[in-house]
Design a protein around this motif. Sequence first.
Motif, short mmCIF file in Angstrom:
data_model
loop_
_atom_site.label_atom_id
_atom_site.label_comp_id
_atom_site.label_asym_id
_atom_site.label_seq_id
_atom_site.Cartn_x
_atom_site.Cartn_y
_atom_site.Cartn_z
N LEU A 111 45.77 34.75 49.53
CA LEU A 111 44.49 35.37 49.19
C LEU A 111 43.96 34.95 47.71
O LEU A 111 42.75 34.79 47.50
N GLN A 112 44.93 34.76 46.90
CA GLN A 112 44.55 34.16 45.46
C GLN A 112 43.80 32.62 45.66
O GLN A 112 42.81 32.63 45.04
N GLY A 113 44.21 32.12 46.56
CA GLY A 113 43.67 30.77 46.96
C GLY A 113 42.13 30.75 47.23
O GLY A 113 41.53 29.92 47.03
N LEU A 114 41.73 31.87 47.93
CA LEU A 114 40.41 32.01 48.52
C LEU A 114 39.31 32.03 47.27
O LEU A 114 38.03 32.14 47.32
N LEU A 115 39.84 32.41 46.13
CA LEU A 115 39.03 32.51 44.85
C LEU A 115 38.50 31.11 44.40
O LEU A 115 37.72 30.66 43.51
N CYS A 116 39.42 30.06 44.95
CA CYS A 116 39.01 28.58 44.46
C CYS A 116 37.51 28.01 45.11
O CYS A 116 37.22 28.72 46.05
N PRO A 117 36.66 27.56 44.36
CA PRO A 117 35.52 27.09 44.80
C PRO A 117 35.46 26.19 45.94
O PRO A 117 34.74 25.97 46.80
N ASP A 118 36.62 25.52 46.13
CA ASP A 118 36.70 24.38 46.86
C ASP A 118 36.87 24.54 48.65
O ASP A 118 37.62 25.37 49.12
N ASP A 146 45.13 44.86 47.86
CA ASP A 146 44.25 44.68 46.88
C ASP A 146 42.97 44.90 47.14
O ASP A 146 42.41 44.39 48.46
N PRO A 147 42.15 45.93 46.80
CA PRO A 147 40.79 46.52 47.11
C PRO A 147 39.86 45.42 47.00
O PRO A 147 38.79 45.61 47.59
N PRO A 151 35.89 42.90 50.44
CA PRO A 151 34.71 42.54 50.10
C PRO A 151 34.46 40.96 49.77
O PRO A 151 33.51 40.39 50.09
N HIS A 152 35.56 40.44 49.28
CA HIS A 152 35.61 38.83 49.15
C HIS A 152 35.48 38.17 50.37
O HIS A 152 34.90 37.21 50.49
N LEU A 153 36.46 38.52 51.43
CA LEU A 153 36.49 38.03 52.63
C LEU A 153 35.10 38.26 53.44
O LEU A 153 34.63 36.98 54.12
N MET A 154 34.26 39.21 53.13
CA MET A 154 33.01 39.43 53.45
C MET A 154 31.95 38.27 52.91
O MET A 154 31.22 37.89 53.58
N THR A 182 37.65 52.32 58.53
CA THR A 182 36.98 52.72 57.51
C THR A 182 36.35 51.79 56.49
O THR A 182 35.43 51.62 56.06
N VAL A 183 37.53 50.90 55.90
CA VAL A 183 37.41 50.20 54.90
C VAL A 183 36.53 48.84 55.64
O VAL A 183 35.66 48.48 54.56
#
Length: 690
Positions: A111-118, A146-147, A151-154, A182-183
């Motif tokens: 999940l942390q890796g998804l913050l990478c721009p690549d 992690d809330p 939203p990041h996946l969206m 709901t989330v």
Amino acid sequence: MACLLEAPLRISVLSEVTATSRHYVDRLFDPDPQKVLQGVIDMKNAVIGNNKQKANLIVLGAVPRLLYLLQQSSSSPELRTECAVVLGSLAMGTENNIKSLVDCHIIPALLQGLLCPDLIFIEACLRCLRTVFISPVTPVQLLYTDPTVIPHLMSLLSRSQRTQEYITQIFSHCCKTPEHQTVLFSHGAIQNIAPLLIYHSYKVRMQALKCFSVLAYENTQVSMTLVNVLVEGELLSQVFVRMMQRDQPIEMQLTAAKCLTYMCRAGAIRTDDSCVVLKALPCLVRMCSKEHLLEERVEGAETLAYLMEPDVELQRIASTTDHLVAMLADYFKYPSSVSAINDIKRLDHDLKHAHELRQAAFKLYASLGSNDEDIRKKITETENMMDRIVSGLSESSIKVRLAAVRCLHSLSRSVQQLRTSFHDHAVWKPLMKLLQNAPDEVLVMASSTLCNLLLEFSPSKEPILESGVIELLCGLTQSDSPALRVNGIWALMNMAFQADQKVKVEIVRSLGTEQLFRLLSDPDSNVLMKTLGLLRNLLSTRTHIDQIMSSHGKQIMQAVTLILEAEHSIEVKEQTLCILANIADGNAAKELIMTNDDMLQKIKHYMGHSNVKLQLAATFCISNLIWNEEDVQAVVNSDCAHKGQHSPGSQERQDKLREMGFVDVLHKLTQASDPNLCDRAKTAMQQYLA
């Protein structure tokens, strides 16, 4: 000597495999980044399709090192991507592999890796996450810890076709509870995923469709929103209808039908809407035919059962569509000796899962027959149906047993079936056996069925009574489960109806006065109502009334007083007043009321109540108290009449009641607007004029 050599040979082969695996792991620690990259690529090629190699590498500690390399910003994008690919391959092994990966905290790292721009690295992380999350052993809650994740996946959905496919697949597998729905809903799942339903890639369309099915399930808010969504000017429900066309893949037809089913059950689409009656229902019936795979037939039948469960009109339509009732009989014959299955793996799979077909058939029969008498008749006349239900009650699978007893319960609502099929097949015997030892879920349905078998007109009532059922039912009334307490007391109530004195005495003895009065103060109103019903049936014949009141009168009068004084529903108080009316019909028992001025004042209060039902029940009490020996009828219950008998002291009772003002109250009630109340008051007044 061969035996002596076997063990060393096995050890040497194992050592060789372990040594090879160790070599792959050692290369991950090489100081040269290029050699590390090549080592990861070689490991990737070595583990493809090789579960043994995957297990060895996990045991040898490859996962923590791969995760370390994946998370290092100093690692090249290519190395990080290859690490994610290898981890994804390891996840495709056994469930133990998944557990090991989760224990090594692979999910937070990815999940942390998804913050990478690549993008290529993001896709590799998502593919691995998808593989981990679709496993039944992965705790889906890890996606919601992690809330910021949802939203990041969206936001990543629009990056590429692969991100769309993997993210929607992750959502559809990780949406398990109303909280999850709901989330996802609150972070824009509907508006972000709806456009994907018309995407050119089938995989993306299919995963988006699955997302909507899990979002809409038993969720009114989501369903009400979906019904108004437009996709390129077309209503979402019409998009689902197009997806159910016969030229679409079966998986898509079935999932689209589930979406419409869930929206309908949530109240967003009417049950008589054409997209339900003419599209979803026929589609689900089609899925039940033997041309389809086992899992498609199971899912089709269970979804159809859910769709029409509360609606008698849908049940009638389904029962006449494509000979559904007869078609379901094939579910019990599968796989047959002539099954056209050339694939041995498929045959082996189906043999292991054939019980799921039987479970689904029982569920669908239960839903079909829950209201309509003609449909029930059609079901019981289907070949060997009652024998199949009886067999189902003793199957090893708890789910099949539950579905079979649900089916039996549905059919037991029929007076005709209770008198014929149920009696002919002695279904009470396996039902009683099931009640001896079963989980609560099965016990609730089995005891509910037993309630119907104990109705007055059921031929099964006598043999059940003789089988010692009273002790079992009294035991149910002590359960922690309100549903089991209700069913236990309900069955006893049915048993006591017009029963002989011996049965009534046995019920009171087995239940015990302490438990009876504990049930009269039960917090569950259904338990209280059924206990009052039991008491009313116990106190129904003059000799029975006098006998029970002579031994338990004080406690019963105390319980009646408490209920009439407390905050209870109109129905509870009406039932309590009817019990008083029965007591008032006893020869000796009525004196317990006549000598209790406080109780008489309560009756007088309810005669002047604003609710007609309570007025009528209270007036019945007074009618029975003032009745004299010259009249031909005395009233019992609120709807039964008994021939009057000489009751000493009727004049004294009438005089006392006159002094307390009851005649004035009765006179007022003769002017009541309710005809029943008016007639009852006039009849009572005639006693004073006689």
